[in-house]
Design a protein around this motif. Sequence first.
Motif, PDB file in Angstrom:
ATOM      1  N   LEU A 270      10.862  -6.926   4.177  1.00 55.00           N
ATOM      2  CA  LEU A 270      10.806  -6.340   2.839  1.00 55.00           C
ATOM      3  C   LEU A 270      11.932  -5.330   2.641  1.00 55.00           C
ATOM      4  CD1 LEU A 270       6.959  -5.846   2.441  1.00 55.00           C
ATOM      5  CD2 LEU A 270       8.396  -7.289   0.984  1.00 55.00           C
ATOM      6  N   LYS A 271      12.163  -4.501   3.619  1.00 56.27           N
ATOM      7  CA  LYS A 271      13.245  -3.523   3.520  1.00 56.27           C
ATOM      8  C   LYS A 271      14.598  -4.212   3.382  1.00 56.27           C
ATOM      9  CE  LYS A 271      11.149   0.370   6.025  1.00 56.27           C
ATOM     10  NZ  LYS A 271      11.243   1.226   7.234  1.00 56.27           N
ATOM     11  N   ALA A 272      14.728  -5.382   3.994  1.00 59.48           N
ATOM     12  CA  ALA A 272      15.984  -6.129   3.909  1.00 59.48           C
ATOM     13  C   ALA A 272      16.288  -6.571   2.483  1.00 59.48           C
ATOM     14  CB  ALA A 272      15.937  -7.340   4.835  1.00 59.48           C
ATOM     15  N   LEU A 273      15.257  -6.601   1.622  1.00 58.45           N
ATOM     16  CA  LEU A 273      15.471  -6.922   0.212  1.00 58.45           C
ATOM     17  C   LEU A 273      16.045  -5.735  -0.561  1.00 58.45           C
ATOM     18  CD1 LEU A 273      12.137  -8.819  -0.648  1.00 58.45           C
ATOM     19  CD2 LEU A 273      14.358  -9.815  -0.037  1.00 58.45           C
ATOM     20  N   GLY A 274      16.069  -4.566   0.074  1.00 53.25           N
ATOM     21  CA  GLY A 274      16.619  -3.384  -0.574  1.00 53.25           C
ATOM     22  C   GLY A 274      15.589  -2.459  -1.176  1.00 53.25           C
ATOM     23  N   VAL A 275      14.336  -2.571  -0.733  1.00 52.22           N
ATOM     24  CA  VAL A 275      13.278  -1.707  -1.253  1.00 52.22           C
ATOM     25  C   VAL A 275      12.675  -0.880  -0.125  1.00 52.22           C
ATOM     26  CG1 VAL A 275      12.668  -3.217  -3.173  1.00 52.22           C
ATOM     27  CG2 VAL A 275      11.552  -3.551  -0.958  1.00 52.22           C
ATOM     28  N   THR A 276      12.135   0.287  -0.488  1.00 57.08           N
ATOM     29  CA  THR A 276      11.324   1.025   0.470  1.00 57.08           C
ATOM     30  C   THR A 276       9.908   0.446   0.432  1.00 57.08           C
ATOM     31  OG1 THR A 276      10.706   2.690  -1.177  1.00 57.08           O
ATOM     32  CG2 THR A 276      12.664   3.140   0.152  1.00 57.08           C
ATOM     33  N   VAL A 277       9.151   0.697   1.483  1.00 54.96           N
ATOM     34  CA  VAL A 277       7.816   0.116   1.597  1.00 54.96           C
ATOM     35  C   VAL A 277       6.770   1.210   1.757  1.00 54.96           C
ATOM     36  CG1 VAL A 277       6.330  -1.407   2.963  1.00 54.96           C
ATOM     37  CG2 VAL A 277       8.748  -2.000   2.628  1.00 54.96           C
ATOM     38  N   ASP A 278       5.755   1.174   0.884  1.00 53.18           N
ATOM     39  CA  ASP A 278       4.562   2.000   1.018  1.00 53.18           C
ATOM     40  C   ASP A 278       3.423   1.115   1.508  1.00 53.18           C
ATOM     41  OD1 ASP A 278       6.189   3.798  -0.291  1.00 53.18           O
ATOM     42  OD2 ASP A 278       4.810   4.173  -1.938  1.00 53.18           O
ATOM     43  N   LEU A 279       2.461   1.709   2.165  1.00 53.06           N
ATOM     44  CA  LEU A 279       1.276   0.968   2.586  1.00 53.06           C
ATOM     45  C   LEU A 279       0.046   1.548   1.904  1.00 53.06           C
ATOM     46  CD1 LEU A 279       1.902   0.526   6.424  1.00 53.06           C
ATOM     47  CD2 LEU A 279       2.343  -1.111   4.582  1.00 53.06           C
ATOM     48  N   VAL A 280      -0.801   0.662   1.376  1.00 53.20           N
ATOM     49  CA  VAL A 280      -2.073   1.051   0.778  1.00 53.20           C
ATOM     50  C   VAL A 280      -3.169   0.679   1.761  1.00 53.20           C
ATOM     51  CG1 VAL A 280      -3.613   0.839  -1.190  1.00 53.20           C
ATOM     52  CG2 VAL A 280      -1.143   0.588  -1.517  1.00 53.20           C
ATOM     53  N   MET A 281      -3.810   1.667   2.344  1.00 46.45           N
ATOM     54  CA  MET A 281      -4.802   1.434   3.388  1.00 46.45           C
ATOM     55  C   MET A 281      -6.116   0.948   2.789  1.00 46.45           C
ATOM     56  SD  MET A 281      -3.960   4.683   5.883  1.00 46.45           S
ATOM     57  CE  MET A 281      -3.973   5.920   4.584  1.00 46.45           C
ATOM     58  N   MET A 282      -6.520  -0.253   3.172  1.00 46.16           N
ATOM     59  CA  MET A 282      -7.740  -0.856   2.669  1.00 46.16           C
ATOM     60  C   MET A 282      -8.849  -0.662   3.701  1.00 46.16           C
ATOM     61  SD  MET A 282      -6.306  -1.958  -0.092  1.00 46.16           S
ATOM     62  CE  MET A 282      -7.485  -3.041  -0.877  1.00 46.16           C
ATOM     63  N   VAL A 283      -9.923  -0.005   3.296  1.00 46.87           N
ATOM     64  CA  VAL A 283     -11.054   0.261   4.190  1.00 46.87           C
ATOM     65  C   VAL A 283     -12.226  -0.597   3.741  1.00 46.87           C
ATOM     66  CG1 VAL A 283     -12.662   2.008   5.017  1.00 46.87           C
ATOM     67  CG2 VAL A 283     -10.257   2.603   4.638  1.00 46.87           C
ATOM     68  N   GLY A 284     -12.829  -1.329   4.674  1.00 44.53           N
ATOM     69  CA  GLY A 284     -13.916  -2.221   4.291  1.00 44.53           C
ATOM     70  C   GLY A 284     -15.119  -2.145   5.212  1.00 44.53           C
ATOM     71  N   GLY A 285     -16.307  -2.298   4.621  1.00 47.44           N
ATOM     72  CA  GLY A 285     -17.530  -2.398   5.410  1.00 47.44           C
ATOM     73  C   GLY A 285     -18.094  -1.093   5.906  1.00 47.44           C
ATOM     74  N   VAL A 286     -17.463   0.026   5.551  1.00 46.11           N
ATOM     75  CA  VAL A 286     -17.937   1.340   5.973  1.00 46.11           C
ATOM     76  C   VAL A 286     -17.830   2.294   4.788  1.00 46.11           C
ATOM     77  CG1 VAL A 286     -17.494   1.192   8.456  1.00 46.11           C
ATOM     78  CG2 VAL A 286     -15.618   1.749   6.895  1.00 46.11           C
ATOM     79  N   ASP A 287     -18.679   3.323   4.799  1.00 44.76           N
ATOM     80  CA  ASP A 287     -18.737   4.263   3.689  1.00 44.76           C
ATOM     81  C   ASP A 287     -18.178   5.618   4.120  1.00 44.76           C
ATOM     82  OD1 ASP A 287     -19.250   5.787   1.491  1.00 44.76           O
ATOM     83  OD2 ASP A 287     -21.441   5.600   1.567  1.00 44.76           O
ATOM     84  N   PRO A 288     -17.025   6.019   3.591  1.00 49.83           N
ATOM     85  CA  PRO A 288     -16.444   7.309   3.974  1.00 49.83           C
ATOM     86  C   PRO A 288     -17.331   8.508   3.659  1.00 49.83           C
ATOM     87  CG  PRO A 288     -14.823   5.928   2.874  1.00 49.83           C
ATOM     88  CD  PRO A 288     -16.146   5.261   2.688  1.00 49.83           C
ATOM     89  N   MET A 289     -18.281   8.360   2.733  1.00 52.18           N
ATOM     90  CA  MET A 289     -19.161   9.472   2.372  1.00 52.18           C
ATOM     91  C   MET A 289     -20.317   9.632   3.353  1.00 52.18           C
ATOM     92  SD  MET A 289     -19.373   9.127  -1.793  1.00 52.18           S
ATOM     93  CE  MET A 289     -20.150   7.508  -1.761  1.00 52.18           C
TER      94      MET A 289
END
Length: 340
Positions: A82-101
Motif C-alpha cells: 500500500l505504501k508503494a502506491l504513495g499513501v500512508t497507512v492507518d489501521l482501524v482496530m476491529m474488536v470482536g466477541g468481547v465487551d470493552p465495558m
Amino acid sequence: MKQDITLKAPIEFGTLPTYAKFVGTLIPDEEGRFPRTDSGEFVVVDAIRQVMERSRVALDAVQVPAFGGGKAEEWDKMIHDLKALGVTVDLVMMVGGVDPMDPADEEGVVEQLMAVLEVAKRNGVKHVASTSIEQWMQPGATPKTGADFDAAVAQNIKLHLRVFEEAGLADSCIEAWHVEFLRPGEFQTFTDLGKLWIFVKAINEKLGQPFFRCMIDAAHCGDSPLGIEENQALIAEVAAGGGLGVMHASAPTTRGCLSTDDGWVAAILAAAAKTGKMERVFVEMFHHDDEALEALRALVPGHGVDTSDGRDYVQVVVDGLENVARILNNQVARGIIPGN
C-alpha cells in the motif's frame, strides 16, 4: 486519469477500502492469509490502486480495518504494498466477541488490541483507530445510564490506559489513537459524540496529553439522537479540548453514495473546519451487499440500499472523493480554512 483537482486545503485526504467488501478483501483466511487477485496482488491493494487511477484528486492516506488472525508477514507485505502506491497507512482496530465495558472481558480486548498495535509499531504507522469502547451489535445489550454509564467509562479508561502502557505507545511511532462511536443498534451506549467525548476527555486528562481523539463520522452523527447543530457545537468543544481526530465523510443510514447524505457531510466538515484543527479527512463507503454486514442490513432500515445508480463501487468512491475535495477547496476559497 489525469489528477486535475488539486486539494488546496492542508488536509491529509484518503479513503477506506470498505467499498470492496470485508468478505473477500479484508478478512484473513484460516491460515492468516489475506485475499489475493488472480495475479497474486492483495485484493485490498488492487482496490485502492483502482480508485487512485480513476480519481481526479490525489490520495494521501488509506485507513485499513484490521481484523485478528492475519499473519505478521501478511500484514507487513500488505502495508508495504500500500505504501508503494504513495499513501500512508492507518489501521482501524476491529474488536470482536468481547465487551470493552465488561471487566470480565478485559483480557480478551487487550489481546486483540495489542496484536494490531504490534503490527502498527512494526510498520511505522502513525495513526490508529478503533471502535474499542463497546461490543459491536451485542445480543441483548441495553443502553447504560447513570452509575452504569460511569462504570463503563471507568472500565474503558482502565483498559485503554493499560494497553497504552503495555504496548509502549508513549515511545512509539504512533502519534494518536482515534476512537469512534457508532449508531444506535450497532452500539447501545456510546451512540453519539457527546458520550464518546466524555470518555476521550477523561482518559486524556488522566494521561496528561491529547493522545486519544474522537473519530467523527458524519454517518454516525446523522444516525445518532443528536441533530446537526448539536453535533456542530460538540465538534467545537471537542476541538477546543484537543480531542478532534479523523473526520469520516460518509452518508447516514445507507453508507453508500454521498448523494444520500442529506447535508450531513458538508455540515460536519464545516464545523470541523471552523475550529482550525481539522487535519485528516477520509471518504468511507460500504458495499450494499457485503456478506459481513448482513446483520446490519437486517437491523437498520435503509442500510444496504443500492445507491450506485449504475456505477461500480470504485466510481462511487471516486465521485465521493472529488465531491469532498471540492467542499474542502471551497472552504479555503471562503477563508474558513487556510490554503496550502
